[in-house]
Design a protein around this motif. Structure first.
Motif, PDB file in Angstrom:
ATOM      1  N   THR A  78      12.643   7.221   5.428  1.00  0.00           N
ATOM      2  CA  THR A  78      11.267   7.613   5.103  1.00  0.00           C
ATOM      3  C   THR A  78      10.312   6.441   5.243  1.00  0.00           C
ATOM      4  O   THR A  78       9.226   6.562   5.832  1.00  0.00           O
ATOM      5  N   LEU A  79      10.682   5.288   4.695  1.00  0.00           N
ATOM      6  CA  LEU A  79       9.801   4.125   4.746  1.00  0.00           C
ATOM      7  C   LEU A  79       9.595   3.657   6.186  1.00  0.00           C
ATOM      8  O   LEU A  79       8.491   3.243   6.562  1.00  0.00           O
ATOM      9  N   ALA A  80      10.643   3.717   7.001  1.00  0.00           N
ATOM     10  CA  ALA A  80      10.512   3.280   8.393  1.00  0.00           C
ATOM     11  C   ALA A  80       9.478   4.114   9.137  1.00  0.00           C
ATOM     12  O   ALA A  80       8.661   3.586   9.905  1.00  0.00           O
ATOM     13  N   VAL A  81       9.472   5.432   8.896  1.00  0.00           N
ATOM     14  CA  VAL A  81       8.496   6.316   9.543  1.00  0.00           C
ATOM     15  C   VAL A  81       7.095   6.034   9.034  1.00  0.00           C
ATOM     16  O   VAL A  81       6.146   5.843   9.814  1.00  0.00           O
TER      17      VAL A  81
ATOM     18  N   ALA B 180       3.842   4.440  11.108  1.00  0.00           N
ATOM     19  CA  ALA B 180       2.721   5.357  11.348  1.00  0.00           C
ATOM     20  C   ALA B 180       1.425   4.806  10.764  1.00  0.00           C
ATOM     21  O   ALA B 180       0.367   4.823  11.421  1.00  0.00           O
ATOM     22  N   LEU B 181       1.471   4.313   9.538  1.00  0.00           N
ATOM     23  CA  LEU B 181       0.257   3.798   8.896  1.00  0.00           C
ATOM     24  C   LEU B 181      -0.239   2.536   9.598  1.00  0.00           C
ATOM     25  O   LEU B 181      -1.449   2.360   9.795  1.00  0.00           O
ATOM     26  N   ALA B 182       0.676   1.655   9.990  1.00  0.00           N
ATOM     27  CA  ALA B 182       0.275   0.441  10.697  1.00  0.00           C
ATOM     28  C   ALA B 182      -0.431   0.780  12.005  1.00  0.00           C
ATOM     29  O   ALA B 182      -1.465   0.187  12.354  1.00  0.00           O
ATOM     30  N   LYS B 183       0.094   1.739  12.760  1.00  0.00           N
ATOM     31  CA  LYS B 183      -0.532   2.126  14.026  1.00  0.00           C
ATOM     32  C   LYS B 183      -1.907   2.759  13.795  1.00  0.00           C
ATOM     33  O   LYS B 183      -2.843   2.534  14.576  1.00  0.00           O
ATOM     34  N   LEU B 184      -2.027   3.541  12.729  1.00  0.00           N
ATOM     35  CA  LEU B 184      -3.310   4.174  12.430  1.00  0.00           C
ATOM     36  C   LEU B 184      -4.408   3.149  12.202  1.00  0.00           C
ATOM     37  O   LEU B 184      -5.478   3.213  12.810  1.00  0.00           O
TER      38      LEU B 184
ATOM     39  N   ALA C 268       0.831  -1.212   0.000  1.00  0.00           N
ATOM     40  CA  ALA C 268       0.000   0.000   0.000  1.00  0.00           C
ATOM     41  C   ALA C 268       0.863   1.257   0.000  1.00  0.00           C
ATOM     42  O   ALA C 268       0.543   2.248  -0.684  1.00  0.00           O
ATOM     43  N   ILE C 269       1.955   1.239   0.770  1.00  0.00           N
ATOM     44  CA  ILE C 269       2.877   2.384   0.775  1.00  0.00           C
ATOM     45  C   ILE C 269       3.455   2.581  -0.617  1.00  0.00           C
ATOM     46  O   ILE C 269       3.524   3.718  -1.138  1.00  0.00           O
ATOM     47  N   LYS C 270       3.886   1.508  -1.261  1.00  0.00           N
ATOM     48  CA  LYS C 270       4.434   1.614  -2.623  1.00  0.00           C
ATOM     49  C   LYS C 270       3.394   2.158  -3.590  1.00  0.00           C
ATOM     50  O   LYS C 270       3.702   3.026  -4.426  1.00  0.00           O
TER      51      LYS C 270
END
Length: 498
Positions: free
Chosen positions: A446-449, A453-457, A354-356
């Motif tokens: 960048t990807l680590a942040v 963040a998205l997983a926690k959301l 999803a990030i990609k």
């Protein structure tokens, strides 16, 4: 007379052959330029850029070809809008195209282009980039800041939970990324403390990023450079550069006064690392180099990171099937846990996909920073002269149906689940961070942040839109700028997951 006529007649074929050969040689020696749209006197093709240059240039490329030559004022500009053209520039001839043109505003804001992003190609750039890659942004260094990422993403989640009925995710992402970068780069947060210093620094960073994306007409039509004095742009640049310099000088002096950071590296921030490099380097390293490199971290690590997270989250909310798939994955991995951590993220392939996909559809910098060849060359059979600016339309390439199929405009993370295509510059049909020597060195950071963040959301919340609006109608209009963010902030109703 007859003899002369006969002589002329006998020589005529040789004369015609010589004329043909001369003309052919002249034509063969003429440069074969890429196709170009018609231009106007003085301004060239500047009038065709529009509010969103990446979109305007894409439309022009559909008529004139994926490699075309424009003129911005007196400056020739090569536009590459296909993976084949990008591969030629950033892979096959990468070293030749690794120089940067000098842009007046960036030059003044980055200490004479002393940073990694805008420095001309050469020994200085190689030395500074090496420090960034090996000392600041290596996998080991990025992992050493894991606690910072986990703490600041948790702070963000708690803030969203405190006002769930009208949560501004755009503002939350910006604050979170700024706080992460401040702690990692400067050793503490500058997010608006009681002394006001944090508020001032936030305003400086905002102004810096805005100015770096501002077009300076004098770079392309030199005799119109006086306009920047009349409209106040020169004064704004000078003022922001002065405020940034004074602030960073105070930070550097504070670090010198306190001495070196922890031995295990966990308490060492970027300023500490750069000061150590300055002390130990055989060549003299000026303070302005440290300031320029730190500026790069904020330019790339705050707005671009927050913008990428904003677009990906918006696409997920707009596509209920996709966000449901992601929530199922994240909540299964995090079952029974109060909070997701970075170890959990490594077991979430759909999250990474999803990030990609968000980066594919919404490259944070849709037009990569311009390059410039150091000598005349050929690209895909066309002649390109030294000094030509080269712009790569990553936005167009990332959405090219030739690479991504008829559904290239759709948000479909599944396309990355069984694909070897990655975003680190090896596959030129997908270049959200550029490629080659001038590719972004901060991809891992960048990807680590964003992944955490998205997983926690999605682990903590379900999402809807204020006023009961349909998620399918979420406004996805772009705002202009060097980092193309959403025009309207991402406002949501964040309901705690049951």
């Amino acid at each position: 007379m007859v003899a002369f006529t006969e002589l002329t007649a006998s020589l005529l074929p040789l004369i015609l052959l010589a004329a043909f050969l001369y003309t052919w040689r002249r034509l063969s020696a003429s440069p074969r330029r890429p196709p170009s749209p018609r231009k106007l006197p003085i301004i060239g093709n500047l009038h065709q850029l529009g509010e969103f240059p990446h979109r305007s240039l894409h439309s022009l490329s559909q008529r004139h070809g994926h490699l075309m030559l424009l003129h911005f004022g007196s400056v020739p500009v090569l536009i590459a809008s296909s993976s084949a053209a990008a591969a030629e520039i950033m892979k096959h001839q990468d070293s030749l195209f690794s120089n940067r043109p000098k842009l007046s505003i960036a030059d003044r804001l980055t200490y004479g282009s002393s940073d990694v992003g805008f420095a001309p190609y050469g020994d200085y750039w190689r030395r500074v980039r090496s420090v960034c890659v090996l000392q600041l942004l290596s996998n080991k260094r990025v992992q050493s800041y894991r606690r910072v990422r986990e703490e600041e993403t948790s702070v963000m989640i708690d803030k969203i939970a405190s006002s769930p009925q009208n949560a501004n995710l755009s503002a939350a992402f910006q604050t979170m990324t700024n706080d992460v970068v401040c702690r990692v780069a400067l050793g503490r947060k500058y997010g608006g403390g009681g002394d006001g210093e944090g508020i001032v620094f936030g305003e400086i960073v905002e102004a810096l990023i805005e100015l770096l994306g501002t077009f300076s007409v004098g770079d392309y039509v030199p005799w119109l450079g006086w306009i920047n004095r009349i409209n106040g742009l020169n004064a704004r640049v000078a003022n922001v550069a002065k405020m940034y310099d004074e602030f960073l000088q105070r930070v550097i002096q504070q670090h010198r006064d306190k001495g070196e950071g922890g031995d295990d590296g966990s308490a060492v921030d970027f300023v500490d690392v750069l000061l150590q490099f300055q002390r130990e380097s055989e060549e003299k390293v000026e303070d302005y180099t440290i300031k320029a490199v730190i500026e790069d971290m904020f330019n790339a690590g705050t707005h671009s990171t927050a913008t990428a997270l904003e677009w990906t989250t918006a696409e997920l909310i707009k596509n209920p099937r996709a966000i449901k798939t992601l929530q199922t994955e994240v909540r299964e991995v995090g079952k029974g846990k109060e909070e997701i951590d970075e170890d959990d993220v490594e077991r979430m392939p759909y999250l990474k996909a999803a990030i990609k996909e968000g980066l594919r559809l919404h490259a944070p910098t849709p037009l990569l920073l311009p390059r410039e060849p150091i000598r005349d060359t050929k690209v895909l059979g066309y002649d390109v002269a030294r000094g030509t600016q080269v712009m790569i339309n990553a936005w167009a390439i990332n959405k090219d149906p030739a690479s991504w199929g008829d559904d290239a405009e759709e948000f479909r993370p599944e396309r990355f689940l069984d694909s070897s295509v990655d975003l680190r510059g090896q596959h030129l049909q997908f270049i959200p961070f550029g490629a080659g020597r001038r590719g972004c060195p901060g991809i891992t950071f960048t990807l680590a942040v964003n992944e955490l963040a998205l997983a926690k959301l999605v682990h903590r919340f379900d999402f809807g839109l204020p006023g009961g609006a349909r998620v399918e109608d979420l406004d996805m209009t772009e705002a202009s700028g060097v980092s193309v963010r959403k025009k309207s902030p991402l406002l949501v109703v964040a309901t705690p997951a049951s």
